[in-house]
Design a protein around this motif. Sequence first.
Motif, PDB file in Angstrom:
ATOM      1  N   GLU A  87       0.842  -1.189   0.000  1.00 17.57           N
ATOM      2  CA  GLU A  87       0.000   0.000   0.000  1.00 17.57           C
ATOM      3  C   GLU A  87       0.882   1.246   0.000  1.00 17.57           C
ATOM      4  N   ALA A  88       0.644   2.148  -0.940  1.00 19.69           N
ATOM      5  CA  ALA A  88       1.413   3.394  -0.951  1.00 19.69           C
ATOM      6  C   ALA A  88       0.897   4.277   0.174  1.00 19.69           C
ATOM      7  N   PRO A  89       1.762   4.640   1.118  1.00 18.53           N
ATOM      8  CA  PRO A  89       1.306   5.457   2.251  1.00 18.53           C
ATOM      9  C   PRO A  89       1.052   6.886   1.804  1.00 18.53           C
ATOM     10  N   PRO A  90       0.264   7.630   2.581  1.00 18.85           N
ATOM     11  CA  PRO A  90       0.082   9.044   2.256  1.00 18.85           C
ATOM     12  C   PRO A  90       1.426   9.758   2.258  1.00 18.85           C
ATOM     13  N   GLN A  91       1.529  10.777   1.411  1.00 17.88           N
ATOM     14  CA  GLN A  91       2.789  11.495   1.200  1.00 17.88           C
ATOM     15  C   GLN A  91       3.440  11.914   2.518  1.00 17.88           C
ATOM     16  N   GLU A  92       2.605  12.414   3.468  1.00 21.22           N
ATOM     17  CA  GLU A  92       3.193  12.941   4.701  1.00 21.22           C
ATOM     18  C   GLU A  92       3.755  11.835   5.604  1.00 21.22           C
ATOM     19  N   GLU A  93       3.400  10.585   5.326  1.00 19.62           N
ATOM     20  CA  GLU A  93       3.910   9.486   6.146  1.00 19.62           C
ATOM     21  C   GLU A  93       5.092   8.768   5.499  1.00 19.62           C
ATOM     22  N   LEU A  94       5.246   8.965   4.179  1.00 20.99           N
ATOM     23  CA  LEU A  94       6.245   8.181   3.437  1.00 20.99           C
ATOM     24  C   LEU A  94       7.662   8.356   3.989  1.00 20.99           C
ATOM     25  N   GLU A  95       8.073   9.602   4.203  1.00 19.48           N
ATOM     26  CA  GLU A  95       9.442   9.840   4.658  1.00 19.48           C
ATOM     27  C   GLU A  95       9.699   9.141   5.993  1.00 19.48           C
ATOM     28  N   ALA A  96       8.711   9.209   6.881  1.00 17.52           N
ATOM     29  CA  ALA A  96       8.867   8.563   8.190  1.00 17.52           C
ATOM     30  C   ALA A  96       8.997   7.052   8.036  1.00 17.52           C
ATOM     31  N   LEU A  97       8.190   6.470   7.158  1.00 18.94           N
ATOM     32  CA  LEU A  97       8.231   5.011   6.998  1.00 18.94           C
ATOM     33  C   LEU A  97       9.512   4.562   6.313  1.00 18.94           C
ATOM     34  N   MET A  98      10.055   5.436   5.431  1.00 17.75           N
ATOM     35  CA  MET A  98      11.287   5.062   4.721  1.00 17.75           C
ATOM     36  C   MET A  98      12.477   4.921   5.658  1.00 17.75           C
ATOM     37  N   VAL A  99      12.431   5.583   6.808  1.00 14.83           N
ATOM     38  CA  VAL A  99      13.566   5.502   7.730  1.00 14.83           C
ATOM     39  C   VAL A  99      13.287   4.565   8.902  1.00 14.83           C
ATOM     40  N   ALA A 100      12.220   3.770   8.779  1.00 13.66           N
ATOM     41  CA  ALA A 100      11.842   2.895   9.903  1.00 13.66           C
ATOM     42  C   ALA A 100      12.938   1.912  10.286  1.00 13.66           C
ATOM     43  N   ARG A 101      13.753   1.499   9.304  1.00 11.06           N
ATOM     44  CA  ARG A 101      14.827   0.549   9.605  1.00 11.06           C
ATOM     45  C   ARG A 101      16.136   1.240   9.982  1.00 11.06           C
ATOM     46  N   HIS A 102      16.147   2.573  10.020  1.00  8.25           N
ATOM     47  CA  HIS A 102      17.348   3.281  10.477  1.00  8.25           C
ATOM     48  C   HIS A 102      17.571   3.011  11.966  1.00  8.25           C
ATOM     49  N   THR A 103      18.829   3.060  12.381  1.00  9.29           N
ATOM     50  CA  THR A 103      19.115   3.106  13.810  1.00  9.29           C
ATOM     51  C   THR A 103      18.487   4.379  14.369  1.00  9.29           C
ATOM     52  N   PRO A 104      17.739   4.290  15.495  1.00  7.38           N
ATOM     53  CA  PRO A 104      17.086   5.499  16.027  1.00  7.38           C
ATOM     54  C   PRO A 104      18.083   6.636  16.248  1.00  7.38           C
ATOM     55  N   GLY A 105      17.646   7.840  15.922  1.00  9.20           N
ATOM     56  CA  GLY A 105      18.491   9.009  16.126  1.00  9.20           C
ATOM     57  C   GLY A 105      19.316   9.390  14.913  1.00  9.20           C
ATOM     58  N   VAL A 106      19.487   8.444  13.977  1.00  4.51           N
ATOM     59  CA  VAL A 106      20.323   8.720  12.806  1.00  4.51           C
ATOM     60  C   VAL A 106      19.646   9.714  11.868  1.00  4.51           C
ATOM     61  N   HIS A 107      18.347   9.522  11.679  1.00  4.35           N
ATOM     62  CA  HIS A 107      17.678  10.300  10.632  1.00  4.35           C
ATOM     63  C   HIS A 107      17.796  11.803  10.836  1.00  4.35           C
ATOM     64  N   ALA A 108      17.545  12.261  12.058  1.00  9.09           N
ATOM     65  CA  ALA A 108      17.575  13.711  12.308  1.00  9.09           C
ATOM     66  C   ALA A 108      18.944  14.294  11.987  1.00  9.09           C
ATOM     67  N   LYS A 109      20.002  13.541  12.295  1.00  9.09           N
ATOM     68  CA  LYS A 109      21.359  14.054  12.048  1.00  9.09           C
ATOM     69  C   LYS A 109      21.680  14.070  10.558  1.00  9.09           C
ATOM     70  N   VAL A 110      21.353  13.005   9.846  1.00 14.20           N
ATOM     71  CA  VAL A 110      21.689  12.986   8.409  1.00 14.20           C
ATOM     72  C   VAL A 110      20.827  13.992   7.644  1.00 14.20           C
ATOM     73  N   LYS A 111      19.604  14.183   8.105  1.00  9.06           N
ATOM     74  CA  LYS A 111      18.693  15.129   7.436  1.00  9.06           C
ATOM     75  C   LYS A 111      19.267  16.542   7.453  1.00  9.06           C
ATOM     76  N   ALA A 112      20.037  16.858   8.486  1.00 13.11           N
ATOM     77  CA  ALA A 112      20.605  18.204   8.620  1.00 13.11           C
ATOM     78  C   ALA A 112      21.934  18.358   7.887  1.00 13.11           C
ATOM     79  N   ALA A 113      22.419  17.275   7.255  1.00 15.85           N
ATOM     80  CA  ALA A 113      23.769  17.294   6.676  1.00 15.85           C
ATOM     81  C   ALA A 113      23.757  17.583   5.173  1.00 15.85           C
ATOM     82  N   THR A 114      24.858  18.185   4.718  1.00 17.55           N
ATOM     83  CA  THR A 114      25.091  18.415   3.286  1.00 17.55           C
ATOM     84  C   THR A 114      26.396  17.728   2.901  1.00 17.55           C
ATOM     85  N   VAL A 115      26.336  16.932   1.828  1.00 20.94           N
ATOM     86  CA  VAL A 115      27.520  16.205   1.360  1.00 20.94           C
ATOM     87  C   VAL A 115      27.757  16.538  -0.107  1.00 20.94           C
ATOM     88  N   ALA A 116      28.992  16.904  -0.443  1.00 21.09           N
ATOM     89  CA  ALA A 116      29.360  17.168  -1.836  1.00 21.09           C
ATOM     90  C   ALA A 116      30.101  15.968  -2.398  1.00 21.09           C
TER      91      ALA A 116
END
Lengths: 268, 66
Positions: A58-87
């Motif tokens: 089932e395709a989740p609603p748009q506002e839930e997709l990002e959260a579900l995509m990181v469900a298998r991340h180690t907790p706490g990782v997402h917020a830190k990587v989201k704030a990062a810029t990599v060249a």
Amino acid sequence: MVIYVNEDGFEVHEGTRLSQVRMHFRPDADVVIVNGFPVTDDLPLADGDRISLIKKGEAPPQEELEALMVARHTPGVHAKVKAATVAIAGVGGLGSPIAIALCRTGVGRLILADFDVVEPSNLNRQQYFVDQIGLLKVEALQDNLKRINPYVEVDIHPVRLTERHIPELFAPADVVVEAFDGADQKAMLVNCCRATWPDKPVVSGSGLAGHGPSNDITTRRAMTNLYMVGDGEAEARQGQGLMAPRVGVAAHHQANAVLRIILGEEPA
Amino acid sequence: MKIKINGTEKTINRSLTVQGLLEEMELQCKRVAVERNRDIVPQEALSTTALADGDELEIVHFVGGG
């Protein structure tokens, strides 16, 4: 206590169990992930637990997709990587899988630079498709990344990078990835970045050609803020080609080094 | 003079620039990054930077492929 269901916080009573949360929010969920790991049994929940409830197919609603995509991340990782810029300098055999790994990890912003177009000999190791032959690599990769994770901002620069561009184009990056093919170019980029930003970490790849043992490829700290990935010796030359498995091993060493730097851990 | 190259001690009995050392090691200047006492030596300064007793060098030699 507060628990998080699909990234939204909810106040619940002490002693609330997983089965109750599931029945309340998503009784038909067939994938239940708690703190980054799928569970099938019922269990008591603790303050701060992160729960993802997913209905397969089932395709989740748009506002839930990002959260579900990181469900298998180690907790706490997402917020830190989201704030990062990599060249990433060069999006060939190293740069394209590095970009994909970091995009899947949810790095907030990627800056990609490469002057070249996709051609058939790239496809044995680079993350492009037959129907992308002839396209600028940065444009093709931007499209592919958007299909993988639309929540990553991808800035592209179809230029042959020199000391003239690097200080401006890569200034916003927290980490720079050297992913060029030519040895002269690799040295130019590393020297330019190290001289321009003594405090900005650089992750570079050197020595990944052929099909030598995977375990000869290592991540090491070579000098202040310079991390080298590869065996240091296996160069691309006549008789020694570049192929997806070993280039991919090195690329993912580099991507994991970047992730560790973002998380404040020593890569090597 | 005694210097350290990538952690290994080396004795040198004459005056030498970083570029001279690289040539002795059969490394191409265009394919290296050199850190001397924690500071990067820019490529254009390799031929004018003289080695001094106690210098600690980190030399990375890049090979092609990516």
